[in-house]
Design a protein around this motif. Structure first.
Motif, PDB file in Angstrom:
ATOM      1  N   PRO A  99      40.258  49.342 -11.671  1.00  0.00           N
ATOM      2  CA  PRO A  99      40.722  49.417 -12.754  1.00  0.00           C
ATOM      3  C   PRO A  99      39.964  50.103 -13.592  1.00  0.00           C
ATOM      4  CG  PRO A  99      39.643  47.241 -12.568  1.00  0.00           C
ATOM      5  CD  PRO A  99      39.668  47.882 -10.975  1.00  0.00           C
ATOM      6  N   ALA A 100      40.513  51.007 -14.686  1.00  0.00           N
ATOM      7  CA  ALA A 100      39.707  51.695 -15.622  1.00  0.00           C
ATOM      8  C   ALA A 100      39.019  51.044 -16.678  1.00  0.00           C
ATOM      9  CB  ALA A 100      40.832  52.732 -16.190  1.00  0.00           C
ATOM     10  N   ASP A 101      39.527  49.861 -17.079  1.00  0.00           N
ATOM     11  CA  ASP A 101      39.030  49.150 -18.106  1.00  0.00           C
ATOM     12  C   ASP A 101      37.657  48.414 -17.779  1.00  0.00           C
ATOM     13  OD1 ASP A 101      39.289  47.709 -20.746  1.00  0.00           O
ATOM     14  OD2 ASP A 101      38.856  45.811 -19.323  1.00  0.00           O
ATOM     15  N   MET A 102      36.563  48.713 -18.375  1.00  0.00           N
ATOM     16  CA  MET A 102      34.932  48.047 -18.001  1.00  0.00           C
ATOM     17  C   MET A 102      35.275  46.702 -17.909  1.00  0.00           C
ATOM     18  SD  MET A 102      32.286  48.856 -17.212  1.00  0.00           S
ATOM     19  CE  MET A 102      30.991  47.493 -17.020  1.00  0.00           C
ATOM     20  N   ALA A 103      35.865  45.740 -18.860  1.00  0.00           N
ATOM     21  CA  ALA A 103      35.988  44.491 -18.556  1.00  0.00           C
ATOM     22  C   ALA A 103      36.822  43.821 -17.424  1.00  0.00           C
ATOM     23  CB  ALA A 103      36.863  43.711 -19.720  1.00  0.00           C
ATOM     24  N   GLU A 104      37.505  44.728 -16.809  1.00  0.00           N
ATOM     25  CA  GLU A 104      38.460  44.100 -15.457  1.00  0.00           C
ATOM     26  C   GLU A 104      37.515  44.659 -14.508  1.00  0.00           C
ATOM     27  OE1 GLU A 104      42.530  45.523 -15.005  1.00  0.00           O
ATOM     28  OE2 GLU A 104      42.880  45.599 -17.239  1.00  0.00           O
TER      29      GLU A 104
ATOM     30  N   ARG B 190      53.860  36.837   1.713  1.00  0.00           N
ATOM     31  CA  ARG B 190      53.178  36.982   0.318  1.00  0.00           C
ATOM     32  C   ARG B 190      51.734  36.945   0.493  1.00  0.00           C
ATOM     33  NH1 ARG B 190      54.557  34.475  -4.843  1.00  0.00           N
ATOM     34  NH2 ARG B 190      52.712  33.964  -5.925  1.00  0.00           N
ATOM     35  N   ALA B 191      51.278  36.249   1.507  1.00  0.00           N
ATOM     36  CA  ALA B 191      49.705  36.404   1.947  1.00  0.00           C
ATOM     37  C   ALA B 191      49.369  37.570   2.215  1.00  0.00           C
ATOM     38  CB  ALA B 191      49.509  35.455   2.962  1.00  0.00           C
ATOM     39  N   ARG B 192      50.236  38.433   3.126  1.00  0.00           N
ATOM     40  CA  ARG B 192      49.918  39.595   3.739  1.00  0.00           C
ATOM     41  C   ARG B 192      49.965  40.888   2.464  1.00  0.00           C
ATOM     42  NH1 ARG B 192      54.264  40.336   8.229  1.00  0.00           N
ATOM     43  NH2 ARG B 192      53.232  42.453   8.568  1.00  0.00           N
ATOM     44  N   ALA B 193      50.867  40.475   1.540  1.00  0.00           N
ATOM     45  CA  ALA B 193      50.870  41.449   0.487  1.00  0.00           C
ATOM     46  C   ALA B 193      49.911  41.126  -0.425  1.00  0.00           C
ATOM     47  CB  ALA B 193      52.240  40.987  -0.289  1.00  0.00           C
ATOM     48  N   LEU B 194      49.221  39.992  -0.628  1.00  0.00           N
ATOM     49  CA  LEU B 194      48.280  39.659  -1.746  1.00  0.00           C
ATOM     50  C   LEU B 194      47.046  40.534  -0.976  1.00  0.00           C
ATOM     51  CD1 LEU B 194      46.906  38.406  -4.013  1.00  0.00           C
ATOM     52  CD2 LEU B 194      46.768  36.354  -2.698  1.00  0.00           C
ATOM     53  N   ALA B 195      46.955  40.315   0.418  1.00  0.00           N
ATOM     54  CA  ALA B 195      45.555  40.884   1.007  1.00  0.00           C
ATOM     55  C   ALA B 195      45.540  42.421   0.979  1.00  0.00           C
ATOM     56  CB  ALA B 195      45.507  40.623   2.732  1.00  0.00           C
ATOM     57  N   LEU B 196      46.831  43.002   0.875  1.00  0.00           N
ATOM     58  CA  LEU B 196      46.730  44.469   0.702  1.00  0.00           C
ATOM     59  C   LEU B 196      46.608  45.009  -0.833  1.00  0.00           C
ATOM     60  CD1 LEU B 196      49.595  45.392   3.424  1.00  0.00           C
ATOM     61  CD2 LEU B 196      47.041  46.335   3.111  1.00  0.00           C
ATOM     62  N   PHE B 197      47.060  44.299  -1.719  1.00  0.00           N
ATOM     63  CA  PHE B 197      47.034  44.239  -3.047  1.00  0.00           C
ATOM     64  C   PHE B 197      45.501  44.253  -3.557  1.00  0.00           C
ATOM     65  CE2 PHE B 197      51.635  43.363  -4.126  1.00  0.00           C
ATOM     66  CZ  PHE B 197      51.901  44.639  -4.374  1.00  0.00           C
ATOM     67  N   GLU B 198      44.867  43.258  -2.773  1.00  0.00           N
ATOM     68  CA  GLU B 198      43.250  43.176  -3.329  1.00  0.00           C
ATOM     69  C   GLU B 198      42.507  44.373  -3.212  1.00  0.00           C
ATOM     70  OE1 GLU B 198      41.987  40.502  -4.788  1.00  0.00           O
ATOM     71  OE2 GLU B 198      43.040  38.838  -4.148  1.00  0.00           O
TER      72      GLU B 198
ATOM     73  N   PRO C   6      44.133  46.016  -8.176  1.00  0.00           N
ATOM     74  CA  PRO C   6      43.850  44.513  -8.592  1.00  0.00           C
ATOM     75  C   PRO C   6      44.781  43.921  -9.794  1.00  0.00           C
ATOM     76  CG  PRO C   6      41.932  46.118  -8.853  1.00  0.00           C
ATOM     77  CD  PRO C   6      43.279  46.951  -8.176  1.00  0.00           C
ATOM     78  N   SER C   7      45.448  44.957 -10.551  1.00  0.00           N
ATOM     79  CA  SER C   7      46.504  44.184 -11.391  1.00  0.00           C
ATOM     80  C   SER C   7      47.506  43.585 -10.666  1.00  0.00           C
ATOM     81  CB  SER C   7      47.059  45.208 -12.376  1.00  0.00           C
ATOM     82  OG  SER C   7      47.592  46.080 -11.531  1.00  0.00           O
ATOM     83  N   ASP C   8      48.136  44.124  -9.593  1.00  0.00           N
ATOM     84  CA  ASP C   8      49.065  43.389  -8.781  1.00  0.00           C
ATOM     85  C   ASP C   8      48.860  42.514  -8.282  1.00  0.00           C
ATOM     86  OD1 ASP C   8      51.549  45.295  -8.962  1.00  0.00           O
ATOM     87  OD2 ASP C   8      50.381  46.727  -8.347  1.00  0.00           O
ATOM     88  N   ALA C   9      47.478  42.222  -7.605  1.00  0.00           N
ATOM     89  CA  ALA C   9      46.930  41.062  -6.851  1.00  0.00           C
ATOM     90  C   ALA C   9      46.720  40.066  -7.792  1.00  0.00           C
ATOM     91  CB  ALA C   9      45.393  41.409  -6.343  1.00  0.00           C
ATOM     92  N   ARG C  10      46.242  40.242  -9.034  1.00  0.00           N
ATOM     93  CA  ARG C  10      46.100  39.337 -10.112  1.00  0.00           C
ATOM     94  C   ARG C  10      47.446  38.729 -10.443  1.00  0.00           C
ATOM     95  NH1 ARG C  10      43.211  41.850 -12.931  1.00  0.00           N
ATOM     96  NH2 ARG C  10      44.797  42.938 -14.282  1.00  0.00           N
ATOM     97  N   ARG C  11      48.364  39.517 -10.646  1.00  0.00           N
ATOM     98  CA  ARG C  11      49.888  39.210 -10.903  1.00  0.00           C
ATOM     99  C   ARG C  11      50.328  38.291  -9.713  1.00  0.00           C
ATOM    100  NH1 ARG C  11      54.212  40.895  -8.606  1.00  0.00           N
ATOM    101  NH2 ARG C  11      53.223  42.889  -7.827  1.00  0.00           N
TER     102      ARG C  11
ATOM    103  N   ARG D 237      48.757  36.362  -7.799  1.00  0.00           N
ATOM    104  CA  ARG D 237      47.875  35.175  -7.728  1.00  0.00           C
ATOM    105  C   ARG D 237      48.115  34.416  -8.595  1.00  0.00           C
ATOM    106  NH1 ARG D 237      43.177  38.320  -6.694  1.00  0.00           N
ATOM    107  NH2 ARG D 237      42.856  38.441  -9.116  1.00  0.00           N
ATOM    108  N   ASP D 238      48.506  34.855  -9.928  1.00  0.00           N
ATOM    109  CA  ASP D 238      48.992  33.928 -10.849  1.00  0.00           C
ATOM    110  C   ASP D 238      50.453  33.503 -11.046  1.00  0.00           C
ATOM    111  OD1 ASP D 238      46.622  34.334 -11.723  1.00  0.00           O
ATOM    112  OD2 ASP D 238      46.726  36.029 -13.380  1.00  0.00           O
ATOM    113  N   ALA D 239      51.372  34.284 -10.202  1.00  0.00           N
ATOM    114  CA  ALA D 239      52.721  33.779 -10.363  1.00  0.00           C
ATOM    115  C   ALA D 239      52.975  32.794  -9.375  1.00  0.00           C
ATOM    116  CB  ALA D 239      53.445  34.865  -9.778  1.00  0.00           C
ATOM    117  N   PRO D 240      53.749  31.632  -9.746  1.00  0.00           N
ATOM    118  CA  PRO D 240      53.894  30.407  -9.023  1.00  0.00           C
ATOM    119  C   PRO D 240      54.714  30.800  -7.871  1.00  0.00           C
ATOM    120  CG  PRO D 240      54.724  29.961 -11.177  1.00  0.00           C
ATOM    121  CD  PRO D 240      54.407  31.598 -11.205  1.00  0.00           C
ATOM    122  N   ALA D 241      54.419  30.186  -6.512  1.00  0.00           N
ATOM    123  CA  ALA D 241      54.811  30.515  -5.316  1.00  0.00           C
ATOM    124  C   ALA D 241      56.250  30.780  -5.188  1.00  0.00           C
ATOM    125  CB  ALA D 241      54.214  29.554  -4.097  1.00  0.00           C
ATOM    126  N   GLY D 242      56.856  30.028  -5.903  1.00  0.00           N
ATOM    127  CA  GLY D 242      58.474  29.902  -5.741  1.00  0.00           C
ATOM    128  C   GLY D 242      59.086  30.777  -6.859  1.00  0.00           C
TER     129      GLY D 242
END
Length: 707
Positions: free
Chosen positions: A145-150, A682-690, A694-699, A701-706
């Motif tokens: 990410p570009a943002d320093m805090a992120e 979903r797990a495979r997608a998350l591993a690649l987003f990581e 990072p913003s998609d990975a966070r999205r 992770r934070d979204a309910p599984a359903g």
């Protein structure tokens, strides 16, 4: 697509077939097809520590002290995960810390990271954000990410459980160091600095101050360079040399390198040379620098004419590292000439060999080299050397751009001094690797060109760096470069270049989640394109504006811009632009729960992109088309289309779009009640987003599984 020959075979896969590895289905797909993409090759743990010089000697007590601080054996203190090694310039802080950390490699299986914080560089200290980006990519984060805090948050996440060692070399302040401290208890950070950085005690730092070499260790260091026999023949002169070098390893190495190159010269001759006071660096106030000056003066005066010229040409350059091609360009000489002269400077300990084909100055040596250049060369000669290096970087980056993103290469190049040097890459991967390895120097020459009002050079360099930004997503550099490039294009009076900088910079701002700023840049580009009557550029700006508004949730504002882009591009005959715009319109229709309209847009988009031979974007249209069909109830056909697109992305290495396809497959599986498949996708997608977003990975992770 064209008509198939009559004798062509139909490729049909049916039943419960399973396809492993990358595959592209060219014809019919029937039944429950499963595409299993191979896992990405794991990156090896980074081992970035600089090599330890062969002449390292002594320091047994210092190494033992660092061991004690690390293990907690010193006066029953707890073990430390942050150690500061301080001491005067040239005393050997970097070498000591590197030697010690190399000995602990097995303690840190997740890697050893190194960064030069450039605390005393003429260009100013490195920013924490720059170093965090470097570290995160080394650990496997494909998009930072570009943002320093992120960035700091992502760094804490990556290091929370990691057993890593981090060496922060040449730090300037405690504030520069703090954002770079790892989060977990299993790591170790070693900071080197000329300053004591006592402020880091608040962060739990243990302090070790490094003093000059003892006379015996200094004599041993001298012996390793010139041989025991010469030292034994003139012990008094040898001790005098070490004393005149104040026990500073840098000074001893520079002085002894001169003796080693002159086997018949007496040690006393060198001692006498070192004893002569010179005035070149007397303004320097840091402890040890005047002593190093004397050793540098003595070594410089005996260089060959060619090596002395190269020393003076490289010293004033705003670069941190050098290779033979930079050296050849700076001196307008051949590659073979430059390689030989660099070898001579390394042999004289005036440059450090830090890796394959890469050298650097110690910061004190570079100060001396700048002084020599100022004393002996004209301002015009120094400026010409810089211009030649800028020209070489422009030539080479342009060749990489032509290879990697030929559509972007639409503007001219103004090379004043063609180098005639061979291009240092032969294929797409090596071209991108070259851009990545030279990104810091590329940015340095962009800044230097901008500072000297070499307007055309500055914006052309930025334009040539486009594949680096597009493929590797260095957001900080992307945005800074285009801010400089935009000002340079205006200074050059080149309106076409100005629009290019606005559009390319806006893409970077949008990718960095600075959507409102991106929309402002696109709006400025649109006004400029209308003033110039450039219809194609107007379409690009309109597509950008529509995409920005859509990303910000302003769909009602987005759609008119997108339709205007289609109308303009249709009128000027740019079918690829029309197709790309239809993908965005299809995404909007899908989000508005109108899969029928989405299918229409995606079908048209894919046909248009296949017609212009854009397989990557055609696959993007296909994955969306598959998702729209699944949403419309055509589940089997939809899943087949998504899996076909996934295979294309896997084959091309497009990890981000593999993740997007997997997420869509997960959503489709959940909608049909196959929760196990949905979790797997979903797990495979998350591993690649990581590692890609990072913003998609966070999205995710934070979204309910359903959902």
């Amino acid at each position: 697509m064209g008509q198939a020959p009559e004798d062509a075979h139909n490729n049909t896969v049916g039943g419960q077939a399973r396809i492993y590895g990358a595959a592209v289905q060219a014809r019919d797909v029937h039944g429950g097809i499963h595409v299993h993409t191979e896992a990405a090759t794991a990156m090896p743990p980074p081992r970035q520590l600089l090599p330890v010089p062969a002449h390292f000697t002594g320091r047994r007590q210092d190494l033992a002290a660092l061991d004690a601080l690390f293990t907690g054996r010193e006066r029953d203190r707890p073990s430390r995960t942050l150690i500061v090694v301080s001491g005067p310039a040239g005393v050997g802080k970097t070498t000591l810390a590197g030697k010690w950390l190399h000995s602990l490699a097995s303690e840190f299986p997740d890697g050893q990271l190194y960064a030069d914080l450039r605390g005393h560089s003429a260009g100013g200290p490195a920013s924490p954000g720059e170093i965090l980006s470097q570290f995160l990519r080394a650990l496997g984060a494909g998009s930072v990410p570009a943002d320093m805090a992120e960035k700091a948050s992502l760094w804490r996440s990556w290091t929370a459980e990691a057993r890593i060692a981090v060496m922060l070399d040449n730090a300037f302040t405690a504030a520069q160091v703090r954002p770079l401290l790892h989060a977990g208890p299993g790591g170790l950070t070693v900071v080197t600095s000329r300053r004591r950085l006592t402020g880091l005690r608040m962060d739990g730092a243990a302090m070790h101050h490094l003093h000059a070499l003892a006379p015996a260790a200094g004599a041993e260091l001298l012996s390793r360079a010139i041989g025991d026999d010469r030292v034994a023949k003139e012990p008094h002169a040898a001790r005098q040399v070490v004393a005149l070098c104040a026990g500073l390893p840098l000074a001893v190495c520079v002085a002894s390198a001169r003796l080693a190159s002159r086997p018949r010269q007496s040690v006393k001759t060198l001692a006498d040379a070192l004893n002569r006071d010179t005035e070149r660096l007397t303004a320097l106030e840091v402890e040890g620098e005047a002593t190093v000056r004397n050793a540098l003066d003595a070594s410089y005066t005996v260089l060959s004419e060619g090596a002395a010229l190269l020393y003076r040409r490289l010293g004033p350059l705003p670069l941190r590292t050098f290779d033979a091609r930079v050296a050849a360009a700076a001196c307008a000489e051949s590659l073979a000439w430059a390689e030989a002269r660099l070898d001579e400077l390394v042999e004289a300990s005036l440059m450090e060999d830090i890796g394959p084909d890469t050298c650097r100055f110690h910061d004190l040596v570079q100060i001396h080299a700048r002084g020599a250049a100022a004393a002996e060369d004209s301002p015009e000669a120094r400026e010409e050397a810089l211009r030649r290096v800028c020209d070489w970087y422009l030539e080479t980056a342009t060749e990489a751009e032509k290879r990697l993103t030929p559509a972007q290469f639409a503007l001219p190049r103004d090379v004043v001094h063609p180098s005639g040097l061979p291009v240092p890459f032969t294929d797409d991967p090596s071209a991108l690797d070259w851009l990545d390895a030279h990104r810091t120097n590329l940015m340095a020459v962009v800044r230097a060109a901008a500072a000297r009002a070499w307007h055309a050079m500055a914006w052309q360099l930025v334009d040539a760096m486009w594949p680096l930004f597009l493929r590797l997503r260095y957001y900080d550099l992307w945005i800074e470069a285009h801010e400089l490039g935009l000002e340079a294009a205006r200074g050059d009076g080149n309106t076409e270049a100005e629009r290019q900088m606005l559009n390319s910079g806006a893409i970077g701002l949008s990718a960095a989640d600075r959507v409102d700023e991106a929309a402002e840049w696109y709006a400025r580009s649109l006004r400029a394109a209308r003033e110039a009557g450039d219809v194609r550029d107007q379409g690009q700006a309109l597509l950008g504006l529509g995409t920005c508004h859509r990303t910000a949730g302003r769909t009602a504002q987005a759609v008119p811009y997108l339709h205007q882009a289609i109308d303009l591009w249709g009128s000027c005959g740019y079918p690829r632009g029309v197709a790309l715009t239809r993908i965005v319109l299809g995404e909007i229709a899908l989000a508005q729960d109108d899969p029928g309209l989405a299918i229409e847009y995606f079908t048209q988009a894919r046909a248009g992109l296949l017609a212009v031979r854009d397989p990557h974007d055609a696959a993007r249209a296909l994955v969306f088309l598959g998702r729209a069909r699944a949403r419309a109830g055509e589940h089997t056909a939809g899943v087949a289309a998504m899996e076909e697109a996934l295979a294309v992305f896997a084959s091309s290495g497009a990890a981000h779009w593999q993740a997007r396809a997997l997420e869509m497959l997960s959503d489709s599986a959940r909608e049909r009640g196959d929760d196990a498949a949905a979790r797997d996708f979903r797990a495979r997608a998350l591993a690649l987003f990581e590692v890609t977003s990072p913003s998609d990975a966070r999205r995710l992770r934070d979204a309910p599984a359903g959902t």
